[in-house]
Write a protein that holds these residues in place. Structure first.
Motif, PDB file in Angstrom:
ATOM      1  N   GLY A  43      27.531  29.175  35.652  1.00 45.13           N
ATOM      2  CA  GLY A  43      26.429  29.923  36.239  1.00 45.13           C
ATOM      3  C   GLY A  43      26.433  31.365  35.758  1.00 45.13           C
ATOM      4  N   PRO A  44      25.426  32.150  36.125  1.00 40.51           N
ATOM      5  CA  PRO A  44      25.349  33.560  35.732  1.00 40.51           C
ATOM      6  C   PRO A  44      26.555  34.344  36.260  1.00 40.51           C
ATOM      7  CG  PRO A  44      23.248  32.797  36.617  1.00 40.51           C
ATOM      8  CD  PRO A  44      24.250  31.721  36.910  1.00 40.51           C
ATOM      9  N   LEU A  45      27.027  35.307  35.460  1.00 42.05           N
ATOM     10  CA  LEU A  45      28.175  36.122  35.830  1.00 42.05           C
ATOM     11  C   LEU A  45      27.742  37.548  36.129  1.00 42.05           C
ATOM     12  CD1 LEU A  45      30.734  34.968  33.099  1.00 42.05           C
ATOM     13  CD2 LEU A  45      30.340  33.971  35.362  1.00 42.05           C
ATOM     14  N   THR A  46      28.685  38.317  36.661  1.00 40.36           N
ATOM     15  CA  THR A  46      28.422  39.737  36.865  1.00 40.36           C
ATOM     16  C   THR A  46      28.503  40.466  35.525  1.00 40.36           C
ATOM     17  OG1 THR A  46      30.759  40.262  37.223  1.00 40.36           O
ATOM     18  CG2 THR A  46      29.458  39.617  39.160  1.00 40.36           C
ATOM     19  N   GLU A  47      27.945  41.654  35.487  1.00 41.86           N
ATOM     20  CA  GLU A  47      27.994  42.451  34.261  1.00 41.86           C
ATOM     21  C   GLU A  47      29.437  42.758  33.875  1.00 41.86           C
ATOM     22  OE1 GLU A  47      26.400  46.778  32.558  1.00 41.86           O
ATOM     23  OE2 GLU A  47      25.673  46.001  34.472  1.00 41.86           O
ATOM     24  N   ALA A  48      30.292  43.004  34.875  1.00 44.60           N
ATOM     25  CA  ALA A  48      31.690  43.338  34.593  1.00 44.60           C
ATOM     26  C   ALA A  48      32.425  42.159  33.958  1.00 44.60           C
ATOM     27  CB  ALA A  48      32.390  43.765  35.879  1.00 44.60           C
ATOM     28  N   LEU A  49      32.178  40.952  34.438  1.00 46.16           N
ATOM     29  CA  LEU A  49      32.803  39.766  33.835  1.00 46.16           C
ATOM     30  C   LEU A  49      32.298  39.554  32.412  1.00 46.16           C
ATOM     31  CD1 LEU A  49      32.735  37.293  36.863  1.00 46.16           C
ATOM     32  CD2 LEU A  49      34.794  38.149  35.732  1.00 46.16           C
ATOM     33  N   ASP A  50      31.005  39.744  32.209  1.00 47.20           N
ATOM     34  CA  ASP A  50      30.439  39.587  30.867  1.00 47.20           C
ATOM     35  C   ASP A  50      31.038  40.606  29.897  1.00 47.20           C
ATOM     36  OD1 ASP A  50      28.766  37.364  31.079  1.00 47.20           O
ATOM     37  OD2 ASP A  50      27.143  38.548  31.955  1.00 47.20           O
ATOM     38  N   GLN A  51      31.319  41.798  30.384  1.00 48.93           N
ATOM     39  CA  GLN A  51      31.918  42.816  29.523  1.00 48.93           C
ATOM     40  C   GLN A  51      33.324  42.413  29.081  1.00 48.93           C
ATOM     41  OE1 GLN A  51      31.653  46.469  31.781  1.00 48.93           O
ATOM     42  NE2 GLN A  51      29.546  46.879  31.130  1.00 48.93           N
ATOM     43  N   VAL A  52      34.089  41.799  29.997  1.00 43.17           N
ATOM     44  CA  VAL A  52      35.418  41.319  29.625  1.00 43.17           C
ATOM     45  C   VAL A  52      35.296  40.260  28.532  1.00 43.17           C
ATOM     46  CG1 VAL A  52      37.447  40.036  30.413  1.00 43.17           C
ATOM     47  CG2 VAL A  52      36.461  41.828  31.860  1.00 43.17           C
ATOM     48  N   ILE A  53      34.378  39.328  28.718  1.00 43.17           N
ATOM     49  CA  ILE A  53      34.183  38.253  27.743  1.00 43.17           C
ATOM     50  C   ILE A  53      33.782  38.813  26.382  1.00 43.17           C
ATOM     51  CG2 ILE A  53      32.751  36.247  27.169  1.00 43.17           C
ATOM     52  CD1 ILE A  53      32.639  35.684  30.222  1.00 43.17           C
ATOM     53  N   GLU A  54      32.851  39.752  26.382  1.00 42.87           N
ATOM     54  CA  GLU A  54      32.397  40.353  25.128  1.00 42.87           C
ATOM     55  C   GLU A  54      33.546  41.054  24.401  1.00 42.87           C
ATOM     56  OE1 GLU A  54      29.172  42.884  26.177  1.00 42.87           O
ATOM     57  OE2 GLU A  54      27.856  41.213  26.796  1.00 42.87           O
ATOM     58  N   GLY A  55      34.503  41.581  25.174  1.00 45.09           N
ATOM     59  CA  GLY A  55      35.637  42.265  24.573  1.00 45.09           C
ATOM     60  C   GLY A  55      36.589  41.343  23.847  1.00 45.09           C
ATOM     61  N   TYR A  56      36.498  40.050  24.119  1.00 49.14           N
ATOM     62  CA  TYR A  56      37.394  39.080  23.479  1.00 49.14           C
ATOM     63  C   TYR A  56      36.694  38.232  22.423  1.00 49.14           C
ATOM     64  CZ  TYR A  56      41.276  40.142  26.566  1.00 49.14           C
ATOM     65  OH  TYR A  56      42.313  40.779  27.215  1.00 49.14           O
ATOM     66  N   LEU A  57      35.412  38.489  22.194  1.00 43.00           N
ATOM     67  CA  LEU A  57      34.719  37.780  21.119  1.00 43.00           C
ATOM     68  C   LEU A  57      35.179  38.331  19.773  1.00 43.00           C
ATOM     69  CD1 LEU A  57      31.098  37.694  22.617  1.00 43.00           C
ATOM     70  CD2 LEU A  57      32.795  35.857  22.600  1.00 43.00           C
ATOM     71  N   PRO A  58      35.294  37.510  18.723  1.00 51.01           N
ATOM     72  CA  PRO A  58      34.952  36.086  18.648  1.00 51.01           C
ATOM     73  C   PRO A  58      36.138  35.152  18.902  1.00 51.01           C
ATOM     74  CG  PRO A  58      35.372  36.916  16.456  1.00 51.01           C
ATOM     75  CD  PRO A  58      35.648  38.073  17.400  1.00 51.01           C
ATOM     76  N   GLN A  59      37.117  35.602  19.671  1.00 51.20           N
ATOM     77  CA  GLN A  59      38.283  34.764  19.933  1.00 51.20           C
ATOM     78  C   GLN A  59      37.997  33.634  20.921  1.00 51.20           C
ATOM     79  OE1 GLN A  59      40.480  38.532  20.873  1.00 51.20           O
ATOM     80  NE2 GLN A  59      42.157  37.512  19.835  1.00 51.20           N
ATOM     81  N   LEU A  60      36.826  33.702  21.574  1.00 52.12           N
ATOM     82  CA  LEU A  60      36.470  32.706  22.576  1.00 52.12           C
ATOM     83  C   LEU A  60      35.303  31.849  22.109  1.00 52.12           C
ATOM     84  CD1 LEU A  60      36.403  34.994  25.768  1.00 52.12           C
ATOM     85  CD2 LEU A  60      38.365  33.776  24.797  1.00 52.12           C
ATOM     86  N   VAL A  61      35.331  30.585  22.548  1.00 53.82           N
ATOM     87  CA  VAL A  61      34.153  29.722  22.450  1.00 53.82           C
ATOM     88  C   VAL A  61      33.524  29.745  23.838  1.00 53.82           C
ATOM     89  CG1 VAL A  61      33.297  27.384  22.060  1.00 53.82           C
ATOM     90  CG2 VAL A  61      35.231  28.257  20.703  1.00 53.82           C
ATOM     91  N   VAL A  62      32.400  30.412  23.985  1.00 56.16           N
ATOM     92  CA  VAL A  62      31.790  30.620  25.294  1.00 56.16           C
ATOM     93  C   VAL A  62      30.683  29.594  25.518  1.00 56.16           C
ATOM     94  CG1 VAL A  62      30.590  32.260  26.795  1.00 56.16           C
ATOM     95  CG2 VAL A  62      32.334  33.079  25.186  1.00 56.16           C
ATOM     96  N   VAL A  63      30.810  28.871  26.622  1.00 54.59           N
ATOM     97  CA  VAL A  63      29.808  27.879  27.009  1.00 54.59           C
ATOM     98  C   VAL A  63      29.167  28.368  28.302  1.00 54.59           C
ATOM     99  CG1 VAL A  63      29.384  25.467  27.624  1.00 54.59           C
ATOM    100  CG2 VAL A  63      31.197  26.042  25.976  1.00 54.59           C
ATOM    101  N   ARG A  64      27.876  28.620  28.282  1.00 51.63           N
ATOM    102  CA  ARG A  64      27.195  29.161  29.467  1.00 51.63           C
ATOM    103  C   ARG A  64      26.332  28.087  30.125  1.00 51.63           C
ATOM    104  NH1 ARG A  64      27.646  34.587  30.282  1.00 51.63           N
ATOM    105  NH2 ARG A  64      28.530  35.794  28.525  1.00 51.63           N
ATOM    106  N   LEU A  65      26.575  27.860  31.414  1.00 53.50           N
ATOM    107  CA  LEU A  65      25.788  26.914  32.183  1.00 53.50           C
ATOM    108  C   LEU A  65      24.733  27.682  32.981  1.00 53.50           C
ATOM    109  CD1 LEU A  65      28.640  24.574  33.503  1.00 53.50           C
ATOM    110  CD2 LEU A  65      27.346  24.431  31.368  1.00 53.50           C
TER     111      LEU A  65
END
Length: 277
Positions: A43-65
Motif C-alpha cells: 500500500g501507499p507509504l509515508t514520505e519518510a519511508l519512501d525517502q529511506v527506500i530511495e536512499g537504497y536504490l538501485p540496491q532494492l527491487v521495489v514492488v509497490r501494491l
C-alpha cells in the motif's frame, strides 16, 4: 547448490523509517551478502519511508501494491519477483546478525535435503538500531527444535519455524501454494502445508536475528486475535495436522490467554513460549 539468495521483505505505512533503514543495513552488511533484496510496499507509504527506500536504490527491487492487503498477500506477490532459489525472509523492524545468512548457506550446503531453515532469535525492547545495542536489552530468546523429527512433532503444538530469520527453497514453497491469506498466521499455515507435503525442516541453535517485541503481548490479545486463533486452529484440524482432542484443548487455551488482562498475558506469554535470559 546455487548459493546466491534473495531477501524478501514487506513494509507498510505504519512502520518507522529508522527501523526500516536499520533492517536493510543489517542485510546489506551480511558477511555473505544477498544477490538482491525484494521489498514489497504493501500500500501507499509515508514520505519518510519512501525517502529511506530511495536512499537504497538501485540496491532494492521495489514492488509497490496499490493498497494494503496484509502480509500474506504482500509476500506472495514479492516471491514472484525473487529470482533466486534461496529466499531469506526479513522483517522491516528487526536486525539480522552479520553472519546469519553465511551460517544458513553453510548448513544448507552440507544438508541439501533441508528445504526450510531458521534458528534462534533474541527478543529485545527499545529503539536500538544495531545488534550491539540490542544485545544489551534482550528480554528472552525464542528457541525452536533443531532436528526435522522434533520439528514435525512440535508443529502440532506451536509454530516450529522462526519466520523472521527463515531461509527456504522457493520452488518447494511454491509447490504447496506459497504464502496465502491467513490473518496473523501466514507463516505457520505455510509450514503446515510443507509438513503435510513431507518437506524437510531444520533450525540452527545460533542466534540469527534480534526481534523487537515492544508491546507484543498487547497485539496478541483481544477478540480479534482470539478469532484469528480459532480460524487457524480450525484450519490445522481440517488439514489433519492436529486431532479433535488437541483442537479443542489448544483452541480453548489460546483463546483464554488472548482474553486475559495485558499484564497477566505478558507473564504467560513470556514464561510458556520463551527462554528467559
Amino acid at each position: 547448490m546455487d548459493e546466491r539468495y534473495s531477501v524478501l521483505m514487506s513494509v507498510y505505512q505504519k512502520e518507522k523509517p529508522a527501523y526500516l533503514q536499520a533492517a536493510l543495513r543489517s542485510m546489506l552488511e551480511q558477511t555473505w551478502p544477498p544477490d538482491e533484496i525484494v521489498l514489497v510496499c504493501d500500500g501507499p507509504l509515508t514520505e519518510a519511508l519512501d525517502q529511506v527506500i530511495e536512499g537504497y536504490l538501485p540496491q532494492l527491487v521495489v514492488v509497490r501494491l496499490p493498497e494494503n492487503r496484509g502480509l500474506g498477500h504482500a509476500l506472495a506477490e514479492g516471491l514472484k519477483h525473487c529470482k533466486n532459489e534461496l529466499i531469506a525472509r526479513m522483517d522491516t523492524d528487526d536486525l539480522s546478525v552479520r553472519e546469519r545468512c553465511a551460517w544458513q548457506i553453510a548448513y544448507l550446503r552440507e544438508h541439501p535435503e533441508v528445504d526450510v531453515l531458521s534458528g534462534t532469535l533474541a527478543e529485545f525492547k527499545g529503539d536500538h538500531l544495531d545488534v550491539g545495542a540490542a544485545k544489551e536489552h534482550i528480554l528472552s530468546y525464542k528457541k525452536v527444535p533443531a532436528a526435522d523429527q522434533d520439528i514435525r512433532s512440535y508443529i502440532r503444538y506451536r509454530n516450529p519455524v522462526n519466520h523472521p530469520c527463515v531461509m527456504f527453497k522457493k520452488t518447494n514453497v511454491l509447490a504447496v501454494g506459497g504464502y496465502q491469506p491467513c490473518h496473523l498466521f501466514e507463516d505457520y499455515d505455510l509450514w503446515a502445508r510443507m509438513y503435510l507435503a513431507h518437506y524437510t525442516f531444520a533450525n540452527l541453535t545460533e542466534t540469527l536475528l534480534y526481534m523487537r517485541v515492544d508491546e507484543m503481548h498487547k497485539r496478541r490479545g483481544g477478540l480479534r486475535y482470539g478469532g484469528a486463533v480459532l480460524s487457524f486452529q480450525t484450519k490445522l484440524y481440517r488439514y489433519g495436522v492436529i486431532g479433535l482432542p488437541q483442537y479443542l484443548a489448544a483452541t480453548s487455551a489460546r483463546i483464554l490467554v488472548s482474553l486475559l488482562p495485558d499484564k497477566v498475558r505478558k507473564i504467560v506469554y513470556s514464561m510458556s513460549l520463551r527462554t528467559i535470559r
